[in-house]
Design a protein around this motif. Structure first.
Motif, mmCIF file in Angstrom:
data_model
loop_
_atom_site.group_PDB
_atom_site.id
_atom_site.type_symbol
_atom_site.label_atom_id
_atom_site.label_comp_id
_atom_site.label_asym_id
_atom_site.label_seq_id
_atom_site.Cartn_x
_atom_site.Cartn_y
_atom_site.Cartn_z
ATOM 1 N N CYS A 193 0.800 -1.229 0.000
ATOM 2 C CA CYS A 193 0.000 0.000 0.000
ATOM 3 C C CYS A 193 0.834 1.281 0.000
ATOM 4 N N ILE A 194 2.137 1.149 0.114
ATOM 5 C CA ILE A 194 2.978 2.344 0.269
ATOM 6 C C ILE A 194 3.892 2.514 -0.936
ATOM 7 N N GLU A 195 3.973 3.742 -1.396
ATOM 8 C CA GLU A 195 4.853 4.068 -2.520
ATOM 9 C C GLU A 195 5.741 5.246 -2.118
ATOM 10 N N VAL A 196 7.035 5.051 -2.241
ATOM 11 C CA VAL A 196 7.988 6.092 -1.879
ATOM 12 C C VAL A 196 8.750 6.526 -3.125
ATOM 13 N N THR A 197 8.740 7.820 -3.374
ATOM 14 C CA THR A 197 9.563 8.380 -4.460
ATOM 15 C C THR A 197 10.596 9.297 -3.817
ATOM 16 N N ARG A 198 11.819 9.229 -4.286
ATOM 17 C CA ARG A 198 12.867 10.055 -3.674
ATOM 18 C C ARG A 198 13.957 10.374 -4.691
ATOM 19 N N GLU A 199 14.640 11.483 -4.403
ATOM 20 C CA GLU A 199 15.779 11.890 -5.222
ATOM 21 C C GLU A 199 16.729 12.712 -4.360
ATOM 22 N N ILE A 200 17.928 12.808 -4.815
ATOM 23 C CA ILE A 200 18.925 13.578 -4.064
ATOM 24 C C ILE A 200 18.635 15.069 -4.198
ATOM 25 N N SER A 201 18.719 15.769 -3.072
ATOM 26 C CA SER A 201 18.457 17.201 -3.069
ATOM 27 C C SER A 201 19.433 17.939 -3.996
ATOM 28 N N THR A 202 18.932 18.994 -4.638
ATOM 29 C CA THR A 202 19.778 19.792 -5.546
ATOM 30 C C THR A 202 20.160 21.133 -4.937
ATOM 31 N N ASP A 203 19.958 21.286 -3.614
ATOM 32 C CA ASP A 203 20.291 22.558 -2.986
ATOM 33 C C ASP A 203 21.702 22.559 -2.380
ATOM 34 N N GLY A 204 22.479 21.524 -2.703
ATOM 35 C CA GLY A 204 23.855 21.458 -2.216
ATOM 36 C C GLY A 204 24.011 20.748 -0.882
ATOM 37 N N LYS A 205 22.882 20.371 -0.247
ATOM 38 C CA LYS A 205 22.938 19.705 1.042
ATOM 39 C C LYS A 205 22.849 18.190 0.862
ATOM 40 N N LEU A 206 23.435 17.493 1.829
ATOM 41 C CA LEU A 206 23.404 16.031 1.788
ATOM 42 C C LEU A 206 22.089 15.529 2.377
ATOM 43 N N LYS A 207 21.061 15.497 1.548
ATOM 44 C CA LYS A 207 19.763 15.020 2.004
ATOM 45 C C LYS A 207 18.960 14.488 0.810
ATOM 46 N N VAL A 208 17.943 13.719 1.170
ATOM 47 C CA VAL A 208 17.053 13.138 0.159
ATOM 48 C C VAL A 208 15.691 13.806 0.278
ATOM 49 N N ILE A 209 15.130 14.186 -0.841
ATOM 50 C CA ILE A 209 13.777 14.740 -0.848
ATOM 51 C C ILE A 209 12.873 13.752 -1.581
ATOM 52 N N GLY A 210 11.607 13.799 -1.275
ATOM 53 C CA GLY A 210 10.699 12.874 -1.940
ATOM 54 C C GLY A 210 9.310 12.922 -1.352
ATOM 55 N N LYS A 211 8.577 11.814 -1.567
ATOM 56 C CA LYS A 211 7.196 11.739 -1.103
ATOM 57 C C LYS A 211 6.889 10.302 -0.711
ATOM 58 N N THR A 212 6.210 10.147 0.400
ATOM 59 C CA THR A 212 5.751 8.836 0.850
ATOM 60 C C THR A 212 4.231 8.842 0.826
ATOM 61 N N HIS A 213 3.671 8.015 -0.065
ATOM 62 C CA HIS A 213 2.214 7.970 -0.222
ATOM 63 C C HIS A 213 1.678 6.652 0.320
ATOM 64 N N ILE A 214 0.692 6.730 1.206
ATOM 65 C CA ILE A 214 0.047 5.545 1.767
ATOM 66 C C ILE A 214 -1.367 5.450 1.212
ATOM 67 N N ASP A 215 -1.646 4.359 0.512
ATOM 68 C CA ASP A 215 -2.985 4.127 -0.034
ATOM 69 C C ASP A 215 -3.865 3.595 1.102
ATOM 70 N N THR A 216 -4.653 4.454 1.693
ATOM 71 C CA THR A 216 -5.453 4.061 2.854
ATOM 72 C C THR A 216 -6.599 3.124 2.483
#
Length: 346
Positions: free
Chosen positions: A123-146
């Motif tokens: 039920c869960i889908e996670v999309t992520r990518e490396i941040s482009t703001d120069g910081k060491l972090k991952v940005i993305g979205k976690t979607h839960i199909d309720t």
């Protein structure tokens, strides 16, 4: 992720309809426990869950007797049953599936994907990518199909930052008779919450046949319904969500045993394909429970078998009525010489 749901109209009275959504159903039989008229039927849960039978977990045995009262829909933990009036869903806080807080994820989520990997229902889908703001972090979205979530709590348990909140439908008690259990794994295959598993034993180590994960269990009872030898007992002890009219619903469910499995299947054999190997006879859990020596290799030394036997070098069905509808025999057959087919419930 769930696509558009298939709908079946179970019963209709005037402008009210009882609608079944099979894709949401987990085969738990909670609705059967609560139905005041006994019009709902559940069975062959193991065969359906294993993909051996093209059928739904639930069916309406006597639609003419159904009151369309909606009690079954109110106790359904997944919203697989729905009461409608003039085509519009009647859902309020007296329905468990509505009263339960949806599984949610907050802004603390780091989108690591552990929840997606562990989700028992996908039920869960996670999309992520490396941040482009120069910081060491991952940005993305976690979607839960309720719509498909069963509230097992696996996602919250593995989340490294406690970003997920889950509310379970029931509190309960799970037990299994080690002496009756035949380790057919039907319960493992039907459990919607991955709350039952088979331990791997080290050399010389003795472990229990089947192990239960209480923290993952939602005490739905699907395992008890599906067990072909009635080795499992599941009792609900409380409805957990804060909801309207909880008292009357708890009276219907608390300490009530799993509903009796309806014999919705019959065994068919193919003499031309059968090799006479006897594998199905040995692995049949009802056969093994009936005579312990059978599973120990005494296939041809026994005159009587409970369900399946080998006669003149071919498989034979001894007693259709004792079949547990689990499909273990069909799973092991190397040539598809035995199968379960659907029959009408009387």
């Amino acid at each position: 992720m769930q696509n558009e749901m298939r709908l079946s109209v179970f019963s209709e009275k005037k402008d009210r309809q009882l609608v079944y959504q099979p894709e949401k159903c987990i085969g738990c039989g909670t609705c059967v426990q609560a139905c005041p008229k006994g019009t709902l039927s559940i069975g062959a849960v193991g065969a359906v869950a294993r993909g051996l039978l093209d059928a739904d977990f639930l069916e309406m045995a006597k639609s003419e007797d159904c009151l369309v009262c909606g009690i079954c829909a109110k106790v359904c933990p997944t919203g697989a049953l729905e009461l409608r009036q003039e085509g519009k869903p009647l859902t309020d806080m007296s329905y468990i599936s509505r009263a339960m807080r949806p599984t949610s994820v907050n802004e603390s989520c780091v989108h690591c994907g552990l929840c997606e990997d562990i989700c028992s229902q996908g039920c869960i889908e996670v999309t992520r990518e490396i941040s482009t703001d120069g910081k060491l972090k991952v940005i993305g979205k976690t979607h839960i199909d309720t719509e498909c979530c069963v509230h097992c709590g696996w996602c919250a348990a593995v989340c490294p930052v406690n970003a997920i909140s889950v509310e379970k439908p029931f509190e309960g008690r799970w037990s299994r008779d080690e002496n009756v259990c035949q380790t057919c794994h039907t319960c493992i295959d039907v459990c919607p919450a991955n709350a039952i598993f088979n331990k791997k034993a080290k050399s010389g180590e003795r472990v229990e046949k089947i192990t239960h994960r209480p923290d993952a269990c939602i005490y739905c009872g699907a395992c008890a319904v599906a067990c072909p030898v009635d080795a499992i007992d599941v009792r609900k002890t409380a409805i957990l969500p804060e909801m309207e009219k909880k008292g009357p619903l708890e009276k219907k469910l608390i300490e009530v045993p799993a509903p009796e499995d309806a014999l919705r299947t019959q065994l068919e054999t193919d003499d031309d394909a059968c090799l006479g190997c006897g594998n199905c006879v040995i692995v049949c859990p009802v056969n093994a429970f009936d005579n312990r020596e059978l599973a120990a290799g005494y296939l041809y030394d026994m005159d009587e078998k409970a369900i399946l036997g080998v006669k003149n070098g071919k498989i034979s069905v001894v007693n259709q009525e004792r079949c547990g509808g689990d499909g273990t025999c069909a799973l092991i057959c190397p040539v598809d010489a035995i199968r379960l087919v659907k029959k009408e419930v009387e």
